[in-house]
Design a protein around this motif. Structure first.
Motif, short mmCIF file in Angstrom:
data_model
loop_
_atom_site.label_atom_id
_atom_site.label_comp_id
_atom_site.label_asym_id
_atom_site.label_seq_id
_atom_site.Cartn_x
_atom_site.Cartn_y
_atom_site.Cartn_z
N SER A 23 10.70 1.31 46.48
CA SER A 23 11.02 2.31 47.08
C SER A 23 12.18 2.15 48.14
O SER A 23 13.19 2.89 48.13
CB SER A 23 9.81 3.26 47.55
OG SER A 23 9.07 3.60 46.62
N ARG A 24 11.93 1.08 48.80
CA ARG A 24 12.77 0.84 49.76
C ARG A 24 14.33 0.26 49.35
O ARG A 24 15.37 0.73 49.63
CB ARG A 24 12.34 -0.73 50.74
CG ARG A 24 13.28 -0.79 51.76
CD ARG A 24 12.68 -1.95 52.80
NE ARG A 24 11.35 -1.75 53.32
CZ ARG A 24 10.22 -2.41 52.37
NH1 ARG A 24 10.38 -3.34 51.61
NH2 ARG A 24 8.99 -2.18 53.13
N ILE A 38 14.52 12.76 45.57
CA ILE A 38 13.99 11.09 45.51
C ILE A 38 12.59 11.02 45.43
O ILE A 38 12.14 11.45 46.55
CB ILE A 38 14.87 10.25 46.11
CG1 ILE A 38 16.31 10.51 45.88
CG2 ILE A 38 14.44 8.91 45.73
CD1 ILE A 38 17.21 9.65 47.05
N SER A 46 17.46 13.75 57.50
CA SER A 46 16.83 13.39 56.30
C SER A 46 15.44 14.35 56.10
O SER A 46 14.86 14.31 56.96
CB SER A 46 16.58 11.85 56.09
OG SER A 46 15.50 11.67 55.08
N LEU A 55 16.00 3.48 48.11
CA LEU A 55 16.72 4.37 48.87
C LEU A 55 17.99 3.85 49.67
O LEU A 55 18.89 4.21 50.06
CB LEU A 55 15.60 4.90 50.22
CG LEU A 55 14.45 5.52 50.03
CD1 LEU A 55 13.59 5.80 50.97
CD2 LEU A 55 14.95 6.93 49.35
N THR A 56 17.95 2.34 49.64
CA THR A 56 19.00 1.79 50.34
C THR A 56 20.21 1.84 49.65
O THR A 56 21.42 2.00 50.24
CB THR A 56 18.60 0.12 50.58
OG1 THR A 56 17.42 -0.03 51.33
CG2 THR A 56 19.80 -0.54 51.15
N LEU A 63 18.33 5.71 54.75
CA LEU A 63 19.37 6.44 54.43
C LEU A 63 20.44 6.72 55.09
O LEU A 63 21.55 7.26 54.70
CB LEU A 63 18.62 7.91 53.95
CG LEU A 63 17.56 8.12 52.83
CD1 LEU A 63 16.84 9.16 52.65
CD2 LEU A 63 18.40 7.75 51.35
N ARG A 99 21.34 4.32 48.14
CA ARG A 99 21.59 5.77 48.36
C ARG A 99 21.94 6.24 49.75
O ARG A 99 22.35 7.21 50.37
CB ARG A 99 20.40 6.88 48.10
CG ARG A 99 19.87 6.57 46.77
CD ARG A 99 21.01 6.84 45.35
NE ARG A 99 21.72 8.34 45.78
CZ ARG A 99 21.23 9.44 45.34
NH1 ARG A 99 19.96 9.41 44.76
NH2 ARG A 99 21.88 10.64 45.40
N ARG A 100 22.14 4.95 50.53
CA ARG A 100 22.42 5.18 52.05
C ARG A 100 23.92 5.70 52.12
O ARG A 100 24.62 5.55 51.36
CB ARG A 100 22.59 3.91 52.55
CG ARG A 100 22.81 3.73 54.12
CD ARG A 100 22.86 2.51 54.69
NE ARG A 100 23.20 2.41 56.31
CZ ARG A 100 22.12 2.57 57.17
NH1 ARG A 100 20.98 2.70 56.80
NH2 ARG A 100 22.58 2.53 58.38
N ILE A 121 12.18 5.84 55.83
CA ILE A 121 12.87 6.26 55.20
C ILE A 121 14.26 6.84 55.77
O ILE A 121 15.51 6.62 55.15
CB ILE A 121 12.26 7.76 54.71
CG1 ILE A 121 11.17 7.32 53.75
CG2 ILE A 121 13.31 8.77 53.96
CD1 ILE A 121 10.22 8.20 53.10
N VAL A 151 13.31 13.47 50.06
CA VAL A 151 12.43 12.36 49.68
C VAL A 151 10.91 12.88 49.61
O VAL A 151 10.25 13.54 50.59
CB VAL A 151 12.36 11.10 50.65
CG1 VAL A 151 11.31 10.05 50.09
CG2 VAL A 151 13.78 10.81 50.78
N VAL A 161 9.28 8.50 46.28
CA VAL A 161 8.92 7.02 46.72
C VAL A 161 7.47 6.87 47.02
O VAL A 161 6.60 8.10 46.96
CB VAL A 161 9.64 6.95 48.05
CG1 VAL A 161 11.12 7.17 47.90
CG2 VAL A 161 9.10 7.76 49.30
#
Length: 262
Positions: free
Chosen positions: A98-99, A72, A112, A102-103, A167, A105-106, A163, A150, A74
Motif C-alpha cells: 500500500s505504501r 484508492i 487527503s 500511494l507513493t 501523497l 500517486r504523490r 497516507i 483513500v 489500502v
C-alpha cells in the motif's frame, strides 16, 4: 386517589425522553426491570458486532465513486481483524504494498481524505457517504486540491499521517468508525491533522465525534470540519493550538441571513 409522582421522578422521566443514555430505568425489587436488562444485552451485542462486522471496502469505494471521487484502497500492516485488535501499532502503519501504491500517486495536494474502518465498520457503512456528500461542496468553495480518497482496511487514526505524507498532502482528514458505545455502535469520527507525518500524537489533531443521525447531524459536522480545515490552512496548525469555534461562525452566519431576510 392516586398519589402524585415525585417531582424528581418526573424530571428524570422527561430527561430520559431526550437522550439514549441509561437513566431513569426503573426497578423491579432490588434489580432492574427485565426489559432494561434485555435492552442492555442487546446494546452490548450491537457494540460487539460493530467491532467485528466485516468491512465492505468495495461497497464503500463504489458509493464514494458515485460522488465523483477517485478512490484508492489500502491496507494497514495488520493482516487480520484479530491481529488489528491485539496490535494497535500495526493499524497505524501501511502495508509495504500500500505504501508503494500511494507513493507513485504523490502530487501537489491540499487535503487527503481517508476513510478507515477503525473500531466500527458499521459507522462507515451507514454514515461516511452521506457525510461526504455534505462535506464536498464546502471543500469545493475553498478551492482545495483533493488527493484521491483513500479507503483503508484495519486502520487506526494515525494511519492517515503516513497516507497524507505519502501523497504529499498539506493536511489529512481521517473519517473513521469510533469505538462503539452501548448507545452508539454507529458513531463516525473525523480527525484533522495539518502537515501529516508518521510519529505524530493526538495532540496534533482536531477531532469531531459522534457523527450520526442520533448524534451530531451530517450537515453540522460537515460545517465544523470545513471550518477547521480553513483555519488549519490559515494558521498552519491543528491540534491543541486550534480551538473549534465553528459554532460562533455558524451563529454569525445565521444572524446575517436573518438580517438579510428582514
Amino acid at each position: 386517589m392516586s398519589e402524585e409522582p415525585n417531582p424528581g421522578v418526573r424530571q428524570l422521566a422527561d430527561l430520559a425522553r431526550l437522550t439514549p443514555a441509561r437513566i431513569a430505568l426503573g426497578r423491579s425489587g432490588a434489580s432492574l426491570p427485565t426489559r432494561e436488562v434485555l435492552r442492555f444485552g442487546m446494546a452490548h451485542a450491537q457494540a460487539r458486532d460493530a467491532v467485528h462486522a466485516p468491512f465492505d471496502a468495495d461497497d464503500v469505494a463504489s458509493r464514494l465513486a458515485e460522488l465523483r471521487l477517485e478512490v484508492i484502497r489500502v491496507e494497514s500492516a495488520a493482516c487480520s481483524r484479530e491481529e488489528y485488535l491485539r496490535r494497535p501499532d500495526l493499524g497505524r502503519r501501511l502495508s509495504s504494498g500500500s505504501r508503494e501504491a500511494l507513493t507513485v500517486r504523490r502530487g501537489d495536494f491540499d487535503l487527503s481524505i481517508v476513510v478507515a474502518d477503525g473500531l466500527s465498520s458499521t459507522a462507515i457503512h451507514q454514515n461516511v457517504v452521506p457525510f461526504a456528500a455534505m462535506l464536498l461542496p464546502l471543500l469545493a468553495r475553498q478551492g482545495l486540491r483533493l488527493a484521491p480518497v483513500v479507503v483503508g482496511r484495519e486502520a487506526r487514526v494515525a494511519l492517515g499521517d503516513e497516507i497524507g505524507a505519502a501523497l504529499g498532502a498539506r493536511a489529512v482528514a481521517v473519517l473513521i468508525g469510533e469505538r462503539p458505545g452501548l448507545s452508539s455502535p454507529d458513531s463516525l469520527g473525523a480527525y484533522l491533522t495539518f502537515a501529516p507525518r508518521a510519529g505524530l500524537t493526538d495532540a496534533a489533531r482536531n477531532c469531531i465525534s459522534n457523527i450520526r443521525p442520533g448524534g451530531l447531524a451530517y450537515e453540522h459536522a460537515a460545517f465544523k470540519l470545513s471550518w477547521l480545515i480553513a483555519e488549519a490552512f490559515r494558521r498552519s496548525l491543528t491540534g491543541v493550538g486550534l480551538k473549534d469555534e465553528s459554532d460562533l461562525a455558524l451563529e454569525a452566519d445565521a444572524a446575517g441571513k436573518l438580517a438579510i431576510s428582514r
